[in-house]
Design an enzyme around this catalytic site. Structure first.
Site, PDB file in Angstrom:
ATOM      1  N   GLU A  44       4.030 -43.925  12.328  1.00 28.97           N
ATOM      2  CA  GLU A  44       3.923 -45.382  12.300  1.00 28.97           C
ATOM      3  C   GLU A  44       3.758 -45.942  13.704  1.00 28.97           C
ATOM      4  OE1 GLU A  44       7.307 -46.828  10.082  1.00 28.97           O
ATOM      5  OE2 GLU A  44       6.325 -46.340   8.180  1.00 28.97           O
ATOM      6  N   GLU A  55      -1.246 -37.308   5.365  1.00 28.42           N
ATOM      7  CA  GLU A  55      -2.401 -36.507   4.975  1.00 28.42           C
ATOM      8  C   GLU A  55      -3.475 -36.531   6.054  1.00 28.42           C
ATOM      9  OE1 GLU A  55      -0.842 -39.014   3.452  1.00 28.42           O
ATOM     10  OE2 GLU A  55      -1.523 -39.155   1.391  1.00 28.42           O
ATOM     11  N   CYS A  89      -3.499 -42.595  -0.151  1.00 30.08           N
ATOM     12  CA  CYS A  89      -4.204 -43.879  -0.153  1.00 30.08           C
ATOM     13  C   CYS A  89      -5.720 -43.624  -0.200  1.00 30.08           C
ATOM     14  CB  CYS A  89      -3.829 -44.681   1.093  1.00 30.08           C
ATOM     15  SG  CYS A  89      -4.615 -44.103   2.615  1.00 30.08           S
TER      16      CYS A  89
HETATM   17 ZN   LIG Z   1      -3.445 -42.450   3.607  1.00 28.74          ZN
END
Ligand SMILES: [Zn+2]
Length: 129
Positions: A44, A55, A89
């Site tokens: 982050e 990932e 995502c």
């Molecule tokens: Zn992602």
């Protein structure tokens, strides 16, 4: 390496996540076509848009190590109270498409390991000829 072993390696990678803002620690393990594995965790940033998914960290590690064809990606979140399942995502699914990933292993909040074809998760990923 079995799906359960890859899921366990992803959970171990999640311990190394840098997630001071969300507390949402995710780990991932990528398998290259020669069987080599590469682990990553989410990283982050105070500028939230600069955050990198687990990932994508693992994919970048694999590719920058010389791998060009990836077969499997395992992803797991060790903070199950904050999410039901840790599915990749859209950006990560597109990155998987680029390197030919076929199988995605997702560890559900219950601990169950779910196996998906990437084509099921991103049926029309963008590709150049
Ligand atoms: Zn992602």
């Amino acid at each position: 390496m079995t799906a359960a072993e890859l899921a366990q390696r992803a959970r171990e990678a999640a311990v190394r996540a840098y997630a001071p803002y969300s507390g949402f620690r995710v780990g991932s393990v990528v398998v290259a076509d020669d069987g080599t594995t590469y682990a990553g965790a989410n990283v982050e940033n105070a500028a939230y848009g600069s955050t990198i998914c687990a990932e994508s960290t693992a994919i970048a590690y694999a590719v920058s190590s010389g791998a060009r064809r990836l077969t499997t990606v395992a992803v797991a979140c060790i903070d199950a109270e904050s999410v039901e399942d840790a599915y990749p995502c859209g950006q990560c699914r597109q990155r998987m498409t680029e390197f030919g990933v076929e199988t995605v292993l997702v560890t559900a909040g219950s601990g169950e390991v779910r196996q998906h074809a990437l084509a099921e998760l991103l049926p029309h990923g963008f590709r150049l000829k």
